[in-house]
Each structure stands twice: as C-alpha cells, then as structure tokens.
Design a protein around this motif. Structure first.
Motif, PDB file in Angstrom:
ATOM      1  N   ILE A 125       0.836  -1.212   0.000  1.00 48.93           N
ATOM      2  CA  ILE A 125       0.000   0.000   0.000  1.00 48.93           C
ATOM      3  C   ILE A 125       0.867   1.258   0.000  1.00 48.93           C
ATOM      4  O   ILE A 125       0.471   2.288  -0.560  1.00 48.93           O
ATOM      5  N   ALA A 126       2.084   1.180   0.568  1.00 50.07           N
ATOM      6  CA  ALA A 126       3.015   2.306   0.470  1.00 50.07           C
ATOM      7  C   ALA A 126       3.421   2.520  -0.988  1.00 50.07           C
ATOM      8  O   ALA A 126       3.557   3.666  -1.447  1.00 50.07           O
ATOM      9  N   GLY A 127       3.611   1.419  -1.730  1.00 48.67           N
ATOM     10  CA  GLY A 127       3.907   1.545  -3.162  1.00 48.67           C
ATOM     11  C   GLY A 127       2.767   2.197  -3.904  1.00 48.67           C
ATOM     12  O   GLY A 127       2.973   3.033  -4.794  1.00 48.67           O
ATOM     13  N   ARG A 128       1.552   1.831  -3.545  1.00 50.20           N
ATOM     14  CA  ARG A 128       0.380   2.472  -4.145  1.00 50.20           C
ATOM     15  C   ARG A 128       0.364   3.966  -3.808  1.00 50.20           C
ATOM     16  O   ARG A 128       0.067   4.804  -4.668  1.00 50.20           O
ATOM     17  N   PHE A 129       0.692   4.292  -2.566  1.00 48.31           N
ATOM     18  CA  PHE A 129       0.717   5.687  -2.142  1.00 48.31           C
ATOM     19  C   PHE A 129       1.704   6.502  -2.979  1.00 48.31           C
ATOM     20  O   PHE A 129       1.404   7.630  -3.393  1.00 48.31           O
ATOM     21  N   VAL A 130       2.883   5.943  -3.240  1.00 47.97           N
ATOM     22  CA  VAL A 130       3.905   6.667  -4.007  1.00 47.97           C
ATOM     23  C   VAL A 130       3.375   7.023  -5.394  1.00 47.97           C
ATOM     24  O   VAL A 130       3.560   8.153  -5.871  1.00 47.97           O
ATOM     25  N   CYS A 131       2.702   6.069  -6.040  1.00 44.05           N
ATOM     26  CA  CYS A 131       2.152   6.334  -7.377  1.00 44.05           C
ATOM     27  C   CYS A 131       1.105   7.448  -7.346  1.00 44.05           C
ATOM     28  O   CYS A 131       1.135   8.373  -8.164  1.00 44.05           O
TER      29      CYS A 131
END
Length: 211
Positions: free
Chosen positions: A145-151
C-alpha cells in the motif's frame, strides 16, 4: 544533427510528465517481461478471477469517497494482497494491473494519459510488492500500500497541484490528500489480515510457494 537530437532529448526530459511516462512504461515492460516466466494454471486463473471480483465488490463498499478520487473501503485491497501472498509478486503485479483497468472503467477521473498510468494500473500493481513478504503478512501489506501511495502521490503532485489551497505546496497537498484515505484503508486491511487465517487460506488455494 547530433546537437539537435540531444537538444530534443533534453527538452523532453525537462518535462516531468515525460519523465514519469518513461518511468511508468519501463516498469510495465519490466513486469510483463518478468511475467513470461510465470505459468498460469486454470486453478490459478480461477482463484485470481474470484479474488478480483471480490476486490471490485469490496471497493464498492465505500466508507468515504474523496472528491478527486480515492476512497476508504472495507478492506478493498485484501484480495489483491492474498493473490500476492499466495502466488508471488509477479502474479500480484498482473492482478493489480487488471484491477487497475477495471477501476479505470468503473470510476474514471482523467486529466492526462500519464496521470491515468499513475492513478490506475501502476498503484494497484504496486500491491504485488506484498508478495516479497509472504512470511510477514502485515509488513507486506504496508509495503504494497506504500507503493500504491507513491504512485498516487506522484500523480497528485504533478497533475492535481492546481487543487492545492493558495500558499500550500502541491507536494504537501498531494501527501495529505492521499494519506487521508490510504492510511485509514491500510489500517482496515491490517485489522482484517490480523483476523483472517492467512496461512490456512493459502494452503487451501493450493500454493506451491513455501510458507
């Protein structure tokens, strides 16, 4: 001629949207090349299809929906996390890509082709990162979900900066906006994962990956 070529390259790279488009396309190409090593069985495809359908249903149960997109859901990312845990990050990336396209059809908010890339396929593909942390489910959820946040953060800073109140940095605005729904969504997912018998579910799905 050579100077003209390099001047054109530099002018393209000077545009943030061009840089992010190149990065996004590179990620997509790298993932799909990696996917060639994966053999999808009928059983896997059935499980992925069912979990994607569950993802769609859970994301329709919105606790709160943001005006410019983004929602707090009833654990909408949990099925995608389960796919990544069970079948690994590559299959998780594929499932996330498919769901990103479904989400684009269901709830489109389009300003620019690059914004579409960073708000739909890429953030949900990032959920597949959880597959690298199969023995630590909660950490995997945080990373995915942190990866999703970055996008979403990149998209917000570049394309939605005009929505920021006067005097507020578009980066700070994007950070707060995306954190306002992704942090609660993450907390809900962590609570659900804490309750669910994840190892039992993975065994029942017939994964060959060691726990």
């Amino acid at each position: 001629m050579e100077q003209t070529f390099y001047a054109k390259i530099l002018s393209i790279l000077a545009q943030p949207t061009s840089i992010f488009m190149l990065v996004g396309l590179f990620i997509l190409i790298a993932v799909f090349l990696y996917l060639k090593k994966i053999k999808l069985t009928t059983k896997m495809l059935t499980h992925i299809g069912l979990l994607l359908a569950l993802t769609v249903i859970l994301n329709m149960i919105r606790i709160y929906h943001m005006p410019q997109g983004g929602s707090v859901t009833l654990g909408g990312m949990v099925p995608l996390l389960l796919i990544a845990y069970c079948y690994g990050p590559a299959v998780g990336f594929l499932a996330g890509f498919i769901y990103g396209l479904i989400n684009l059809l269901q709830d489109p908010f389009i300003l620019h082709p690059v914004q579409v890339l960073f708000d739909y396929p890429l953030p949900y593909m990032a959920i597949g990162l959880a597959g690298f942390f199969r023995k630590r489910f909660l950490l995997g959820a945080v990373v995915g979900i942190a990866g999703r946040f970055v996008c979403h953060f990149i998209s917000g800073a570049v394309f939605f900066g005009s929505y920021a109140p006067e005097g507020v940095s578009p980066y700070w605005y994007s950070f707060l906006f995306n954190a306002s729904y992704l942090v609660p969504d993450l907390i809900i997912c962590l609570l659900i994962l804490r309750i669910l018998p994840i190892k039992t579910l993975i065994r029942q799905m017939g994964s060959n990956r060691p726990l």
